[in-house]
Scaffold this motif. Structure first.
Motif, PDB file in Angstrom:
ATOM      1  N   SER A   1       2.861   8.860   3.531  1.00  0.00           N
ATOM      2  CA  SER A   1       2.855   7.393   3.643  1.00  0.00           C
ATOM      3  C   SER A   1       4.244   6.812   3.835  1.00  0.00           C
ATOM      4  CB  SER A   1       2.225   6.776   2.395  1.00  0.00           C
ATOM      5  OG  SER A   1       2.995   7.092   1.240  1.00  0.00           O
ATOM      6  N   TYR A   2       5.287   7.561   3.469  1.00  0.00           N
ATOM      7  CA  TYR A   2       6.648   7.015   3.519  1.00  0.00           C
ATOM      8  C   TYR A   2       7.356   7.299   4.843  1.00  0.00           C
ATOM      9  CZ  TYR A   2       7.398  11.776   1.764  1.00  0.00           C
ATOM     10  OH  TYR A   2       7.359  13.148   1.578  1.00  0.00           O
ATOM     11  N   SER A   3       6.664   7.850   5.831  1.00  0.00           N
ATOM     12  CA  SER A   3       7.282   7.981   7.155  1.00  0.00           C
ATOM     13  C   SER A   3       7.426   6.601   7.783  1.00  0.00           C
ATOM     14  CB  SER A   3       6.436   8.873   8.069  1.00  0.00           C
ATOM     15  OG  SER A   3       5.264   8.199   8.487  1.00  0.00           O
ATOM     16  N   PHE A   4       8.349   6.469   8.721  1.00  0.00           N
ATOM     17  CA  PHE A   4       8.621   5.170   9.341  1.00  0.00           C
ATOM     18  C   PHE A   4       7.356   4.584   9.955  1.00  0.00           C
ATOM     19  CE2 PHE A   4       9.832   2.472  12.910  1.00  0.00           C
ATOM     20  CZ  PHE A   4      10.789   1.645  12.349  1.00  0.00           C
ATOM     21  N   GLU A   5       6.630   5.407  10.724  1.00  0.00           N
ATOM     22  CA  GLU A   5       5.432   4.915  11.405  1.00  0.00           C
ATOM     23  C   GLU A   5       4.374   4.463  10.408  1.00  0.00           C
ATOM     24  OE1 GLU A   5       7.724   7.447  14.049  1.00  0.00           O
ATOM     25  OE2 GLU A   5       6.914   7.785  12.035  1.00  0.00           O
ATOM     26  N   ASN A   6       4.132   5.251   9.384  1.00  0.00           N
ATOM     27  CA  ASN A   6       3.089   4.897   8.426  1.00  0.00           C
ATOM     28  C   ASN A   6       3.442   3.652   7.621  1.00  0.00           C
ATOM     29  OD1 ASN A   6       1.330   6.917   9.178  1.00  0.00           O
ATOM     30  ND2 ASN A   6       2.075   8.377   7.659  1.00  0.00           N
ATOM     31  N   LEU A   7       4.710   3.498   7.282  1.00  0.00           N
ATOM     32  CA  LEU A   7       5.121   2.274   6.586  1.00  0.00           C
ATOM     33  C   LEU A   7       4.818   1.039   7.436  1.00  0.00           C
ATOM     34  CD1 LEU A   7       8.556   3.459   5.139  1.00  0.00           C
ATOM     35  CD2 LEU A   7       6.544   2.819   3.787  1.00  0.00           C
ATOM     36  N   MET A   8       5.101   1.126   8.731  1.00  0.00           N
ATOM     37  CA  MET A   8       4.833   0.004   9.626  1.00  0.00           C
ATOM     38  C   MET A   8       3.341  -0.257   9.761  1.00  0.00           C
ATOM     39  SD  MET A   8       7.495  -0.091  12.817  1.00  0.00           S
ATOM     40  CE  MET A   8       6.685  -1.596  13.363  1.00  0.00           C
ATOM     41  N   PHE A   9       2.575   0.805  10.004  1.00  0.00           N
ATOM     42  CA  PHE A   9       1.128   0.634  10.157  1.00  0.00           C
ATOM     43  C   PHE A   9       0.497   0.095   8.875  1.00  0.00           C
ATOM     44  CE2 PHE A   9       1.253   3.261  14.039  1.00  0.00           C
ATOM     45  CZ  PHE A   9       0.337   2.562  14.816  1.00  0.00           C
ATOM     46  N   ASN A  10       0.984   0.527   7.725  1.00  0.00           N
ATOM     47  CA  ASN A  10       0.443   0.028   6.458  1.00  0.00           C
ATOM     48  C   ASN A  10       0.666  -1.468   6.311  1.00  0.00           C
ATOM     49  OD1 ASN A  10      -0.162   2.672   5.963  1.00  0.00           O
ATOM     50  ND2 ASN A  10       1.355   2.964   4.354  1.00  0.00           N
ATOM     51  N   GLU A  11       1.863  -1.905   6.644  1.00  0.00           N
ATOM     52  CA  GLU A  11       2.168  -3.337   6.547  1.00  0.00           C
ATOM     53  C   GLU A  11       1.227  -4.151   7.443  1.00  0.00           C
ATOM     54  OE1 GLU A  11       5.693  -6.471   7.840  1.00  0.00           O
ATOM     55  OE2 GLU A  11       6.186  -4.341   7.622  1.00  0.00           O
ATOM     56  N   ILE A  12       1.055  -3.701   8.673  1.00  0.00           N
ATOM     57  CA  ILE A  12       0.190  -4.433   9.610  1.00  0.00           C
ATOM     58  C   ILE A  12      -1.257  -4.353   9.162  1.00  0.00           C
ATOM     59  CG2 ILE A  12      -0.554  -4.601  12.011  1.00  0.00           C
ATOM     60  CD1 ILE A  12       2.160  -3.230  12.745  1.00  0.00           C
ATOM     61  N   ALA A  13      -1.691  -3.172   8.712  1.00  0.00           N
ATOM     62  CA  ALA A  13      -3.072  -3.001   8.254  1.00  0.00           C
ATOM     63  C   ALA A  13      -3.389  -3.951   7.113  1.00  0.00           C
ATOM     64  CB  ALA A  13      -3.304  -1.555   7.831  1.00  0.00           C
ATOM     65  N   HIS A  14      -2.471  -4.108   6.184  1.00  0.00           N
ATOM     66  CA  HIS A  14      -2.706  -5.002   5.056  1.00  0.00           C
ATOM     67  C   HIS A  14      -2.778  -6.467   5.508  1.00  0.00           C
ATOM     68  CE1 HIS A  14      -1.049  -1.675   2.259  1.00  0.00           C
ATOM     69  NE2 HIS A  14      -2.368  -1.683   2.245  1.00  0.00           N
ATOM     70  N   LYS A  15      -2.014  -6.813   6.517  1.00  0.00           N
ATOM     71  CA  LYS A  15      -2.045  -8.187   7.023  1.00  0.00           C
ATOM     72  C   LYS A  15      -3.405  -8.536   7.622  1.00  0.00           C
ATOM     73  CE  LYS A  15       2.900  -8.729   8.012  1.00  0.00           C
ATOM     74  NZ  LYS A  15       3.940  -8.844   9.075  1.00  0.00           N
ATOM     75  N   ILE A  16      -4.064  -7.543   8.222  1.00  0.00           N
ATOM     76  CA  ILE A  16      -5.341  -7.839   8.879  1.00  0.00           C
ATOM     77  C   ILE A  16      -6.541  -7.278   8.104  1.00  0.00           C
ATOM     78  CG2 ILE A  16      -4.331  -8.070  11.155  1.00  0.00           C
ATOM     79  CD1 ILE A  16      -5.019  -5.288  11.834  1.00  0.00           C
ATOM     80  N   GLY A  17      -6.299  -6.845   6.854  1.00  0.00           N
ATOM     81  CA  GLY A  17      -7.398  -6.508   5.961  1.00  0.00           C
ATOM     82  C   GLY A  17      -7.991  -5.125   6.124  1.00  0.00           C
ATOM     83  N   ILE A  18      -7.198  -4.138   6.548  1.00  0.00           N
ATOM     84  CA  ILE A  18      -7.695  -2.770   6.689  1.00  0.00           C
ATOM     85  C   ILE A  18      -7.206  -1.944   5.505  1.00  0.00           C
ATOM     86  CG2 ILE A  18      -7.685  -0.674   8.109  1.00  0.00           C
ATOM     87  CD1 ILE A  18      -7.011  -2.513  10.508  1.00  0.00           C
ATOM     88  N   PRO A  19      -8.112  -1.354   4.719  1.00  0.00           N
ATOM     89  CA  PRO A  19      -7.673  -0.519   3.595  1.00  0.00           C
ATOM     90  C   PRO A  19      -7.023   0.772   4.078  1.00  0.00           C
ATOM     91  CG  PRO A  19     -10.055  -0.409   3.820  1.00  0.00           C
ATOM     92  CD  PRO A  19      -9.575  -1.459   4.795  1.00  0.00           C
ATOM     93  N   VAL A  20      -6.048   1.267   3.296  1.00  0.00           N
ATOM     94  CA  VAL A  20      -5.282   2.450   3.677  1.00  0.00           C
ATOM     95  C   VAL A  20      -5.439   3.529   2.603  1.00  0.00           C
ATOM     96  CG1 VAL A  20      -2.999   3.378   4.230  1.00  0.00           C
ATOM     97  CG2 VAL A  20      -3.599   1.031   4.907  1.00  0.00           C
ATOM     98  N   ILE A  21      -5.754   4.740   3.054  1.00  0.00           N
ATOM     99  CA  ILE A  21      -5.883   5.904   2.169  1.00  0.00           C
ATOM    100  C   ILE A  21      -4.799   6.912   2.528  1.00  0.00           C
ATOM    101  CG2 ILE A  21      -7.350   7.832   1.448  1.00  0.00           C
ATOM    102  CD1 ILE A  21      -9.761   6.159   2.475  1.00  0.00           C
ATOM    103  N   GLU A  22      -4.117   7.434   1.519  1.00  0.00           N
ATOM    104  CA  GLU A  22      -3.204   8.546   1.754  1.00  0.00           C
ATOM    105  C   GLU A  22      -3.818   9.822   1.200  1.00  0.00           C
ATOM    106  OE1 GLU A  22       1.401  10.081   1.117  1.00  0.00           O
ATOM    107  OE2 GLU A  22       0.722   8.295   0.049  1.00  0.00           O
ATOM    108  N   LEU A  23      -3.712  10.914   1.959  1.00  0.00           N
ATOM    109  CA  LEU A  23      -4.109  12.230   1.485  1.00  0.00           C
ATOM    110  C   LEU A  23      -2.875  12.938   0.939  1.00  0.00           C
ATOM    111  CD1 LEU A  23      -6.353  13.402   4.491  1.00  0.00           C
ATOM    112  CD2 LEU A  23      -6.987  11.990   2.526  1.00  0.00           C
ATOM    113  N   GLN A  24      -2.928  13.372  -0.303  1.00  0.00           N
ATOM    114  CA  GLN A  24      -1.784  14.070  -0.886  1.00  0.00           C
ATOM    115  C   GLN A  24      -1.449  15.302  -0.050  1.00  0.00           C
ATOM    116  OE1 GLN A  24      -2.312  15.310  -4.968  1.00  0.00           O
ATOM    117  NE2 GLN A  24      -0.336  16.339  -5.050  1.00  0.00           N
ATOM    118  N   HIS A  25      -0.155  15.493   0.204  1.00  0.00           N
ATOM    119  CA  HIS A  25       0.263  16.666   0.973  1.00  0.00           C
ATOM    120  C   HIS A  25       1.294  17.505   0.229  1.00  0.00           C
ATOM    121  CE1 HIS A  25       3.808  14.202   1.758  1.00  0.00           C
ATOM    122  NE2 HIS A  25       4.412  15.270   2.226  1.00  0.00           N
ATOM    123  N   GLY A  26       1.821  16.973  -0.864  1.00  0.00           N
ATOM    124  CA  GLY A  26       2.855  17.692  -1.609  1.00  0.00           C
ATOM    125  C   GLY A  26       3.011  17.071  -2.981  1.00  0.00           C
ATOM    126  N   PHE A  27       4.222  17.119  -3.494  1.00  0.00           N
ATOM    127  CA  PHE A  27       4.464  16.647  -4.842  1.00  0.00           C
ATOM    128  C   PHE A  27       4.312  15.138  -4.977  1.00  0.00           C
ATOM    129  CE2 PHE A  27       5.473  19.231  -8.344  1.00  0.00           C
ATOM    130  CZ  PHE A  27       5.781  20.477  -7.829  1.00  0.00           C
TER     131      PHE A  27
END
Length: 477
Positions: A219-245
């Motif tokens: 979730s902390y990659s540049f692209e995902n941070l941007m998409f998350n911000e936009i998704a929240h503005k237009i009401g799309i829920p965001v799920i992260e799949l754990q990949h590491g620690f």
């Protein structure tokens, strides 16, 4: 250091700070913290950097051209139920490369979807079987074309530059390091340019696809941070799949208060342990224990060798501690009976392209160095009798397969302290201590579902259905 850092960012309201119309702090906090930690602890780089010289940059851009046309994320977009952002560091499974974290889920989803993939070291792994796959290169090219306009409009002013200088000076004073103020001003400016160059394209994708849910890895990659911000503005829920620690690892550590519009709404984690140690800025009920399909699948299908001439010791390297861990491996090889034991040194993918330069002593080492993704990690875990590492989730995976486990006391070992404090593993500080522990090894405690939940794909689909249903109810109201 971690607690000091997050206390400072809360006290100074860094998540609320805006520079050139963006909340800049989420985009640099991990990168900045990582540099502080690296300088304080004399650590190596976590991941390889690609294409640093002009020729490499040109060749990489040429290599991206097929993806620019064939998998353009802006062409012929249709509505889909789910939009997935995978992990671009694919691993070879049979004849094809797969994302370990999303591939099984994608194949089982009862919903329509697109999979979005950014390049890994400016390339994509091929061949793949992933359907409805889009590459993000097109947007990067668009961003380059927009840079001239963006550079004129969003150049940081004197006050903003002074703020970054002051911020870096605060960190230098607090942690007694020497961060380069000019470098970080330039870094923030680049983030601002990239953000404004890509925003319209990312917004267009979400508006065109209109997904009911967005699923992502890292979730902390540049692209995902941007998409998350936009998704929240237009009401799309965001799920992260754990990949590491998660736990005491900065991308997943926050104070209780803040503007966290860039963070996912839900986290699907490997097991109850990871939920218990999480320090995320979301409600605990939204941290959902689902399991990890790649781990579950590999554990079920693993084929234990019945005849081995030697006992195998597997070192699990990481870029930040690779220099010291590799010297432990070499020293162990010099005192161990290599007629009885075999050492395998498994590099992290972020070390593949640079180990010969940074760990030259390994070039003539009397053991195998793994610097490719032609076989996945489980091939080596299956072969091994012992595993040695510092702070990687692979240790938990090896324990689930019954490996005798040793934790080197170096930077990051605290992240797995639950293992050596509860007799799942042994902590060591020197090669002599490691040698003694191997010769006199005891069986580790049996690892339980506390770390790895079962029926992962069924759990994920059930929870995705719940989240989509909630969104439908909300939209109808």
């Amino acid at each position: 250091m971690l607690n000091e850092f997050i206390a400072f960012e809360e006290q100074n309201n860094l998540f609320e700070k805006v520079i050139q119309d963006i909340y800049f702090w989420p985009f640099i906090r991990f990168e900045l913290y990582r540099e502080i930690v690296t300088k304080k602890n004399d650590l190596g780089e976590m991941h390889t950097q690609a294409g640093e010289n002009r020729l490499e940059r040109l060749l990489n851009k040429v290599a991206q051209l097929p993806g620019y046309f064939m998998r353009n994320p802006l062409w012929n977009l249709r509505r889909k139920d789910v939009l997935i952002f995978n992990h671009s560091r694919r691993v070879k499974q049979g004849h094809f490369y797969e994302c370990l974290f999303t591939e099984d889920l994608v194949r089982s989803l009862p919903y329509s979807y697109y999979v979005m993939e950014k390049p890994y070291l400016k390339r994509h792994f091929k061949p793949v079987l992933t359907k409805n796959l889009k590459y993000l290169e097109n947007i990067y090219f668009l961003g380059i074309r927009k840079k001239r306009y963006v550079r004129k409009k969003y150049l940081m002013n004197r006050a903003e530059n002074s703020f970054i200088e002051s911020l870096i000076e605060d960190f230098n004073r607090m942690f007694n390091v020497q961060l380069d103020q000019s470098k970080w001003k330039s870094r923030v400016q680049t983030i601002i340019f990239d953000y404004h160059s890509r925003y319209d394209a990312y917004h267009y994708i979400l508006n065109k696809v209109q997904p009911k849910v967005l699923i992502q890895v890292v979730s902390y990659s540049f692209e995902n941070l941007m998409f998350n911000e936009i998704a929240h503005k237009i009401g799309i829920p965001v799920i992260e799949l754990q990949h590491g620690f998660i736990g005491n690892y900065l991308p997943y550590v926050y104070q209780s208060k803040g503007n966290y519009q860039h963070h996912p709404d839900y986290l699907f984690c490997f097991g109850q342990y990871w939920k218990d140690v999480s320090r995320l800025p979301i409600n605990k009920k939204n941290i959902i224990v689902t399991g990890a399909s790649y781990y579950e699948k590999k554990k079920k299908t693993i084929d234990i060798e019945t005849k081995k001439n030697k006992e195998i010791i597997l070192f699990l390297s990481q870029g930040i501690i690779g220099k010291r861990l590799s010297k432990i491996a070499l020293s162990l090889a010099q005192i161990l009976n290599l007629n009885k034991y075999e050492i395998i040194y498994k590099l992290h993918p972020g070390e593949y392209h640079r180990w010969k330069k940074e760990y030259p002593w390994l070039i003539t080492a009397p053991f195998e160095i793994i610097d490719h993704n032609e076989r996945d990690l489980y091939y080596y875990l299956q072969k091994a009798d012992y595993q040695i590492g510092v702070g990687t989730t692979a240790i938990f995976e090896g324990l689930g397969l019954g490996l005798k486990t040793f934790i080197y006391k170096d930077y990051g070992h605290q992240m797995v302290e639950a293992l050596y404090k509860n007799n799942y593993a042994v902590l060591f500080t020197s090669v002599e201590e490691l040698y003694s522990n191997i010769i006199n090894v005891r069986e580790p405690a049996v690892i339980t579902d506390y770390f790895w939940e079962t029926h992962s794909i069924e759990n994920m689909i059930k929870e995705i259905e719940k989240i989509i249903s909630k969104k439908k109810i909300k939209d109808n109201n």
